[in-house]
Motif scaffolding. Structure first.
Motif, PDB file in Angstrom:
ATOM      1  N   HIS A   1       0.775  -1.127   0.094  1.00  0.00           N
ATOM      2  CA  HIS A   1      -0.125  -0.089   0.003  1.00  0.00           C
ATOM      3  C   HIS A   1       0.912   1.262  -0.211  1.00  0.00           C
ATOM      4  O   HIS A   1       2.020   1.269   0.676  1.00  0.00           O
ATOM      5  N   THR A   2       0.739   2.024  -0.782  1.00  0.00           N
ATOM      6  CA  THR A   2       1.372   3.429  -1.126  1.00  0.00           C
ATOM      7  C   THR A   2       0.691   4.613  -1.034  1.00  0.00           C
ATOM      8  O   THR A   2      -0.552   4.631  -1.290  1.00  0.00           O
ATOM      9  N   HIS A   3       1.545   5.598  -0.957  1.00  0.00           N
ATOM     10  CA  HIS A   3       1.157   7.080  -1.048  1.00  0.00           C
ATOM     11  C   HIS A   3       1.743   7.710  -2.235  1.00  0.00           C
ATOM     12  O   HIS A   3       2.321   8.976  -2.163  1.00  0.00           O
ATOM     13  N   SER A   4       1.896   6.946  -3.358  1.00  0.00           N
ATOM     14  CA  SER A   4       2.667   7.428  -4.284  1.00  0.00           C
ATOM     15  C   SER A   4       2.148   8.537  -4.614  1.00  0.00           C
ATOM     16  O   SER A   4       0.931   8.655  -5.211  1.00  0.00           O
ATOM     17  N   PRO A   5       2.830   9.765  -5.523  1.00  0.00           N
ATOM     18  CA  PRO A   5       2.471  11.155  -5.842  1.00  0.00           C
ATOM     19  C   PRO A   5       1.287  10.999  -6.822  1.00  0.00           C
ATOM     20  O   PRO A   5       0.186  11.267  -6.778  1.00  0.00           O
ATOM     21  N   PHE A   6       1.616  10.331  -7.870  1.00  0.00           N
ATOM     22  CA  PHE A   6       0.728  10.422  -9.103  1.00  0.00           C
ATOM     23  C   PHE A   6      -0.534   9.490  -8.948  1.00  0.00           C
ATOM     24  O   PHE A   6      -1.541   9.835  -9.219  1.00  0.00           O
ATOM     25  N   ALA A   7      -0.227   8.481  -8.430  1.00  0.00           N
ATOM     26  CA  ALA A   7      -1.163   7.582  -8.118  1.00  0.00           C
ATOM     27  C   ALA A   7      -2.377   8.299  -7.184  1.00  0.00           C
ATOM     28  O   ALA A   7      -3.529   8.023  -7.264  1.00  0.00           O
ATOM     29  N   THR A   8      -1.580   8.919  -6.211  1.00  0.00           N
ATOM     30  CA  THR A   8      -2.707   9.425  -4.850  1.00  0.00           C
ATOM     31  C   THR A   8      -3.322  10.748  -5.768  1.00  0.00           C
ATOM     32  O   THR A   8      -4.434  10.976  -5.446  1.00  0.00           O
ATOM     33  N   VAL A   9      -2.650  11.481  -6.713  1.00  0.00           N
ATOM     34  CA  VAL A   9      -3.313  12.468  -7.223  1.00  0.00           C
ATOM     35  C   VAL A   9      -4.482  11.726  -8.177  1.00  0.00           C
ATOM     36  O   VAL A   9      -5.849  12.624  -7.981  1.00  0.00           O
ATOM     37  N   LEU A  10      -4.423  10.793  -8.864  1.00  0.00           N
ATOM     38  CA  LEU A  10      -5.493  10.476  -9.470  1.00  0.00           C
ATOM     39  C   LEU A  10      -6.780   9.903  -8.552  1.00  0.00           C
ATOM     40  O   LEU A  10      -7.909  10.172  -8.708  1.00  0.00           O
ATOM     41  N   ALA A  11      -6.150   9.103  -7.631  1.00  0.00           N
ATOM     42  CA  ALA A  11      -7.161   8.653  -6.160  1.00  0.00           C
ATOM     43  C   ALA A  11      -7.935  10.057  -5.712  1.00  0.00           C
ATOM     44  O   ALA A  11      -9.152   9.805  -5.451  1.00  0.00           O
ATOM     45  N   CYS A  12      -7.346  10.975  -5.577  1.00  0.00           N
ATOM     46  CA  CYS A  12      -7.982  12.335  -5.179  1.00  0.00           C
ATOM     47  C   CYS A  12      -8.858  13.025  -6.254  1.00  0.00           C
ATOM     48  O   CYS A  12      -9.836  13.740  -5.828  1.00  0.00           O
ATOM     49  N   LEU A  13      -8.595  12.795  -7.605  1.00  0.00           N
ATOM     50  CA  LEU A  13      -9.426  12.913  -8.432  1.00  0.00           C
ATOM     51  C   LEU A  13     -10.786  12.020  -8.775  1.00  0.00           C
ATOM     52  O   LEU A  13     -11.690  12.595  -9.249  1.00  0.00           O
ATOM     53  N   GLY A  14     -10.720  10.974  -8.192  1.00  0.00           N
ATOM     54  CA  GLY A  14     -11.611  10.136  -8.292  1.00  0.00           C
ATOM     55  C   GLY A  14     -11.577   9.362  -9.830  1.00  0.00           C
ATOM     56  O   GLY A  14     -12.345   8.769 -10.162  1.00  0.00           O
TER      57      GLY A  14
ATOM     58  N   ILE B   1     -11.934   3.289  -5.989  1.00  0.00           N
ATOM     59  CA  ILE B   1     -13.063   3.386  -5.276  1.00  0.00           C
ATOM     60  C   ILE B   1     -13.404   4.557  -4.291  1.00  0.00           C
ATOM     61  O   ILE B   1     -12.242   5.306  -4.302  1.00  0.00           O
ATOM     62  N   PRO B   2     -14.549   4.841  -4.179  1.00  0.00           N
ATOM     63  CA  PRO B   2     -14.882   6.090  -3.337  1.00  0.00           C
ATOM     64  C   PRO B   2     -13.905   6.015  -1.936  1.00  0.00           C
ATOM     65  O   PRO B   2     -13.565   5.155  -1.665  1.00  0.00           O
ATOM     66  N   TYR B   3     -13.822   7.268  -1.104  1.00  0.00           N
ATOM     67  CA  TYR B   3     -13.017   7.651  -0.251  1.00  0.00           C
ATOM     68  C   TYR B   3     -13.637   6.866   0.966  1.00  0.00           C
ATOM     69  O   TYR B   3     -15.037   6.804   1.210  1.00  0.00           O
TER      70      TYR B   3
END
Length: 213
Positions: free
Chosen positions: A95-108, A128-130
């Motif tokens: 499980h990571t908080h890698s920058p670009f994957a996290t950006v996309l996760a924050c955009l949904g 998935i949703p938050y």
């Protein structure tokens, strides 16, 4: 010491997690499952990866009981165990908080097959949703979204990747971070050409025999 090899792998790949820029500080977590016992070695909660020793890595039973280890296991231990429960073929979870994957996760946004290397995860990476971290709800939602794929974006959170080994799960996390960066940057300047299911199917077939078997 129980699961000596698995605990050593968690220490080694935890340091690689930071060195590869896939997380910062004490964020993220990783685990390795013993194929013989089904027990899981998982990184400790809130510790600097550079300071974690093998004795700090917790060993959990498949039901979540701490069998051995001098530290509290990761707050996401339930998500790891649920991923192993639904994916009997998994031997490692990252499980990571890698920058670009996290950006996309924050955009949904899910990650479509904008680059063939998305094949490390499957034909695409769903998002998935938050859901609040460290909860059974997140564990169930993330594991369910994996399906037969090897990665899922956690809304407003990060990335979960699985693999037959911890090494492969780590490689998937790395490659999906690369694809996430490509997708974000192409979206910044235009509309990327996305590969079709028909174009991805031979990629997945080749990946099934990729690397040293």
């Amino acid at each position: 010491m129980l699961l000596a090899q698995e605990r050593a792998a968690v220490v080694r790949y935890g340091r690689k997690l930071v060195a590869a820029g896939l997380t910062a500080g004490t964020g993220g977590n990783l685990s390795c499952r013993s194929p013989e016992t089904g027990m899981v070695a998982i990184s400790p909660s809130g510790m600097d990866y550079g300071e974690i020793a093998e004795e700090d890595v917790a060993v959990l039973s498949p039901s979540g009981e701490v069998v051995e280890g001098r530290r509290k296991p990761s707050s996401e231990w339930a998500m790891h165990l649920e991923a192993y429960r639904v994916r009997s073929d998994a031997g490692g979870v990252v499980h990571t908080h890698s920058p670009f994957a996290t950006v996309l996760a924050c955009l949904g946004w899910e990650i479509p097959p904008v680059h063939y290397l998305v094949g490390f995860a499957g034909k695409r990476v769903p998002c998935i949703p938050y859901v609040l971290f460290g909860t059974d709800e997140l564990a169930r939602s993330a594991a369910s979204a994996l399906g037969e794929g090897n990665a899922v974006l956690l809304g407003n959170h990060g990335l979960l990747a699985v693999g037959p080994t911890l090494s492969r799960a780590f490689a998937t996390a790395e490659e999906i971070e690369f694809v996430a960066q490509v997708y974000y940057r192409t979206r910044c300047v235009g509309e990327p050409k996305v590969l079709s299911d028909g174009e991805m199917e031979p990629v997945l077939a080749k990946f099934a025999a990729y690397g040293q078997q």
